[in-house]
Each structure stands twice: as structure tokens, then as C-alpha cells.
Scaffold this active site. Structure first.
Site, PDB file in Angstrom:
ATOM      1  N   TRP A  61      29.010  50.179  33.450  1.00 49.22           N
ATOM      2  CA  TRP A  61      30.028  49.239  33.236  1.00 49.22           C
ATOM      3  C   TRP A  61      29.446  48.529  32.100  1.00 49.22           C
ATOM      4  O   TRP A  61      28.250  47.923  32.248  1.00 49.22           O
ATOM      5  CB  TRP A  61      30.280  48.670  34.378  1.00 49.22           C
ATOM      6  CG  TRP A  61      31.288  47.482  34.418  1.00 49.22           C
ATOM      7  CD1 TRP A  61      32.386  47.469  33.976  1.00 49.22           C
ATOM      8  CD2 TRP A  61      30.902  45.919  34.975  1.00 49.22           C
ATOM      9  NE1 TRP A  61      32.959  46.151  34.120  1.00 49.22           N
ATOM     10  CE2 TRP A  61      32.283  45.349  34.566  1.00 49.22           C
ATOM     11  CE3 TRP A  61      30.077  45.462  35.135  1.00 49.22           C
ATOM     12  CZ2 TRP A  61      32.345  44.106  34.744  1.00 49.22           C
ATOM     13  CZ3 TRP A  61      29.980  43.954  35.882  1.00 49.22           C
ATOM     14  CH2 TRP A  61      31.325  43.169  35.410  1.00 49.22           C
ATOM     15  N   ASP A  78      25.551  47.576  43.071  1.00 51.68           N
ATOM     16  CA  ASP A  78      26.864  47.317  42.635  1.00 51.68           C
ATOM     17  C   ASP A  78      28.016  47.867  43.492  1.00 51.68           C
ATOM     18  O   ASP A  78      28.084  49.009  43.324  1.00 51.68           O
ATOM     19  CB  ASP A  78      27.179  47.373  40.963  1.00 51.68           C
ATOM     20  CG  ASP A  78      28.304  46.611  40.414  1.00 51.68           C
ATOM     21  OD1 ASP A  78      29.249  46.286  41.277  1.00 51.68           O
ATOM     22  OD2 ASP A  78      28.467  46.603  39.537  1.00 51.68           O
ATOM     23  N   LYS A 106      39.094  45.061  44.051  1.00 53.67           N
ATOM     24  CA  LYS A 106      40.086  46.020  44.061  1.00 53.67           C
ATOM     25  C   LYS A 106      40.572  46.416  45.561  1.00 53.67           C
ATOM     26  O   LYS A 106      41.456  46.770  45.662  1.00 53.67           O
ATOM     27  CB  LYS A 106      38.977  47.422  43.471  1.00 53.67           C
ATOM     28  CG  LYS A 106      37.878  46.881  42.645  1.00 53.67           C
ATOM     29  CD  LYS A 106      38.727  46.786  41.112  1.00 53.67           C
ATOM     30  CE  LYS A 106      37.510  46.353  40.101  1.00 53.67           C
ATOM     31  NZ  LYS A 106      38.107  46.183  38.807  1.00 53.67           N
TER      32      LYS A 106
HETATM   33  C1  LMR Z   1      36.623  47.179  35.071  1.00 52.16           C
HETATM   34  O1  LMR Z   1      35.458  47.835  34.764  1.00 52.16           O
HETATM   35  O2  LMR Z   1      37.554  47.507  34.332  1.00 52.16           O
HETATM   36  C2  LMR Z   1      36.969  46.122  35.968  1.00 52.16           C
HETATM   37  O3  LMR Z   1      35.655  46.150  36.754  1.00 52.16           O
HETATM   38  C3  LMR Z   1      37.354  44.868  35.074  1.00 52.16           C
HETATM   39  C4  LMR Z   1      35.956  44.184  34.494  1.00 52.16           C
HETATM   40  O4  LMR Z   1      35.719  43.009  34.717  1.00 52.16           O
HETATM   41  O5  LMR Z   1      35.571  44.954  33.388  1.00 52.16           O
END
Ligand code: LMR
Length: 393
Positions: free
Chosen positions: A126, A207, A242
Site C-alpha cells: 500500500w 496491518d 472496510k
Molecule cells: C486503499 O488502499 O485504497 C484504501 O486503504 C484507502 C486508502 O486510504 O488508501
């Protein structure tokens, strides 16, 4: 001073939502940000959440401050979700503003205790993990995770990376529904990850943002529970954006584990100081919704059914996407999507293809090719697959 500034780059995920909202194309499709959409393309409030909110409005007695780590009842339900009912894991939990808040608090707390450590994130991860841990003052490195040739986990590479880390380093692991690839380790692989973490004295920072969206509420916690049983200390960052659909209420939690109650209590006293100087104490509403649902058998049953529906719809969309592309004669085999879990999949589309999808068709996919499968519907599947078939020609 401000006039001299250059514009900062847009956020790779939330910036895409801004661009999507501005796009006048009536057929646009947003597969960017990780937000669940139902078959009608909306993000509804869950029935269990609505009912809990009504109960709260009727019974809430005060808007006075919560304690620094939030309500103790919230901590209990978070631990039940993470470690299971009746778990003997020694832990303390603080409510945080969302999962991002949990990660940042964990980062700030760990920087005080481990000033010389390095934080390791999966390659890919992420994108905000990099920003969060760099902002907490850590150097951030990448460990091997994804094999683009096979669109699967590069487990040997991952183990080799873990073995190459310096004792004391912090390793950020995705508990389930890996963001952005959708590829999770098996239970057997988790055991090996746990064994190496223990042997190398690595500190797992987990996470946990998608519990229930992969295989099930209990099943998705398997990796966390294997780690908790193996390593003396770790941190779990939960998000309820979520699985409770509480995105804009910002409800998350940071949970510390240790080998003894004394160690947990001491660590928690320091975590409270970290929180106090950043936001003092958490907002109450979102956490109270989670606690109310979890402690009310009827609401809890309803919530579990709603989470199962979300999970099943995502699975259906994965299957429909793969079969629709196949029916359109697309040569590339996308069947790997059906072995992945959670909202996201790597599409293996190039950055140029991602750009064409956006510019020509109004289809928004995160750079690198991450698609939010939960943004697909039966209605948008045809135009989506037509466009993907076109760009793959
Ligand atoms: C995502 O990865 O799209 C979500 O977790 C929203 C974000 O805050 O990036």
C-alpha cells in the site's frame, strides 16, 4: 512563503478519487480507492451499523472525553476479533483514528523504542506505508513478495529477504487480503514467516485492514494468530473501515502484545504518551458502533451475515471478470484473480494501459495496475472488459 511552493503530487490513491469525481464521463468506473460497492454501485451503510447507531443515539449519556486509549470495552472486542474468543494472548489495545492512524501511532511509538531500526514493507505494498513510516523517521526498505511472472507469491524470495534483515528490524506484514496484490501466504507459510521472525528477532507490525473480506472472519486472522503464538512481542493495526463500512468514521486500533502482563502494561503506558501528544484521545462514535454490534448477539449475527455477503460478492466479481474477458477472446489468462483474496488484485496491466483506460474509457485503476475488484458490478462488467480487451490488443 506559500507562493514559492511548487504543487505537491496528488496522492496515488485518494488523488485518483479526486480525478474520478471531476471526470464528466457518464460511463466512468472507479476501480481505484479500496471502497466496497454493492451490485447497484453504491457504498451503503450496513443494516447492523444503522441499528447500532439508533441504539447509541437513544442510550448515549454524555459526550465527555474518552480515556487516551478509548473505551476499555472497545479494546476487548478488538482483541476478540484479532486473537479469537478466550485467547490467552497478553495484549493492550488503543482506539485510533482509522487504520492509518493506528500505523502512524505504531510508527511513532516504535521510533522511540527502536531509533536505529529499519522498517521493511512488502514489494509492492500500500503506497501510504512508505509515507507513514518515513514520516515517523524510519528508513523504509522493501522485502520480496510478488512474482510478476507467475502473478503469485515469491515465497522463497520473501523468506530470503526476512533472513537478510538486521535483528531488531520491523517487518510490516499484511494479515490478509494483501494490498495491492490480493495474494496471501498459506498457514504453512505463515508458520515459516513466524519462525524466521523469531529466529532473527524481527518485530512484526501487522496491518489488518480487511478481516472478513478474504476467507472469513476467523480464517483471515490465521496468520496473526500463528505469529502471536510464536513471537514474544508484536503490534497489530486494525481498521474497521472496510468490514464495518465505517470509512468516514475513522475507526481503527493499535494492539500491543508481550510475553507478560507487566511488559504489556509498561509498553501501553508509553503508547498512551504517544497518543496524547498527537490527538489526545479518540473520537467516540465509530468505536461505539463496533462495540455495540460485537456485544449484541442479534446485531453481531446480522453483521457477520453482511460481511459474508460482501465477501461472496467480491468472489463472484472475480469469477465474472475472468470469464467475461475469456469470452471476449482475451489471450492473457486472468484466472489468477480467482485464487486471490479481498478487494484488490494486480491486473498485470502496464502503466500505459492504465493511462489509456483512464483517458479513453474513464476507467480508474491505481498506477502499477491495482484494481479494486469490489468496484466491479454486473452492470459495469461488459464495458470494463470491452475496454480491457481493447487495450490488451
Ligand atoms: C486503499 O488502499 O485504497 C484504501 O486503504 C484507502 C486508502 O486510504 O488508501
Amino acid at each position: 512563503m506559500f507562493e514559492k511552493l511548487e504543487m505537491a503530487p496528488a496522492d496515488p490513491i485518494l488523488g485518483l478519487t479526486e480525478a474520478f469525481n471531476k471526470d464528466p464521463n457518464p460511463n466512468k468506473i472507479n476501480l481505484g480507492v479500496g471502497v466496497y460497492k454493492d451490485e447497484a454501485g453504491s457504498t451503503p451503510i450496513m443494516n447492523s451499523v444503522r441499528k447500532a447507531e439508533k441504539l447509541l443515539v437513544d442510550t448515549e449519556k454524555t459526550k465527555s472525553y474518552l480515556p487516551i486509549p478509548g473505551a476499555p470495552a472497545y479494546g476487548k472486542v478488538v482483541q476478540e476479533l484479532v486473537f479469537g474468543k478466550g485467547s490467552k494472548v497478553m495484549a493492550c489495545t488503543a482506539q485510533t483514528p482509522g487504520g492509518t492512524g493506528a500505523l502512524r501511532i505504531a510508527g511513532e511509538f516504535l521510533k522511540k523504542l527502536k531509533p536505529n531500526a529499519k522498517v521493511w514493507v512488502s514489494d509492492p505494498t500500500w503506497p501510504n506505508h512508505n509515507g507513514v513510516f518515513a514520516a515517523a523517521g524510519f528508513p523504509v526498505g522493501k522485502y520480496a513478495y510478488y512474482n510478476p511472472q507467475t502473478c503469485s507469491l515469491n515465497f522463497d524470495g520473501m523468506l530470503a529477504s526476512l533472513k537478510g534483515m538486521t535483528p531488531g528490524d520491523i517487518v510490516v506484514l499484511h494479515a490478509c487480503c494483501h494490498n495491492p496484490s490480493g495474494i496471501d501466504p498459506t498457514a504453512e507459510q505463515w508458520k515459516q514467516i513466524a519462525a524466521v521472525s523469531k529466529e532473527k528477532d524481527l518485530f512484526p507490525l501487522i496491518d489488518f485492514a480487511y478481516q472478513g473480506l478474504g476467507r472469513g472472519l476467523e480464517e483471515d486472522a490465521e496468520g496473526v494468530r500463528i505469529l502471536a503464538a510464536a513471537v514474544p512481542e508484536m503490534i497489530v493495526c486494525s481498521s474497521f473501515s472496510k468490514n464495518f463500512g465505517l470509512y468516514n468514521e475513522r475507526v481503527g486500533a493499535v494492539t500491543l502484545t508481550a510475553a507478560t502482563q507487566d511488559a504489556v502494561d509498561k509498553a501501553f503506558s508509553h503508547l498512551k504518551i504517544t497518543i496524547r501528544v498527537i490527538y489526545s484521545n479518540p473520537p467516540s462514535h465509530g468505536g461505539s458502533i463496533v462495540t455495540t454490534i460485537m456485544n449484541n448477539p442479534e446485531l453481531r449475527r446480522e453483521w457477520e451475515t453482511e460481511v459474508a455477503e460482501i465477501r461472496q460478492r467480491i468472489k463472484q466479481m472475480r469469477e465474472l471478470f475472468v470469464s467475461t474477458l475469456k469470452a471476449k477472446g482475451v489471450k492473457k489468462d486472468f484466472s489468477f484473480l480467482t485464487t486471490q483474496y479481498g478487494m484488490f488484485s494486480f491486473s498485470c496491466l502496464s502503466d500505459d494501459q492504465v493511462k489509456t483506460l483512464k483517458d479513453k474509457y474513464g476507467i480508474y485503476i491505481v498506477g502499477g495496475g491495482r484494481m479494486n475488484v469490489a468496484g466491479m458490478t454486473k452492470a459495469n462488467m461488459e464495458p470494463l472488459c470491452n475496454a480491457i480487451a481493447e487495450v490488451l490488443k
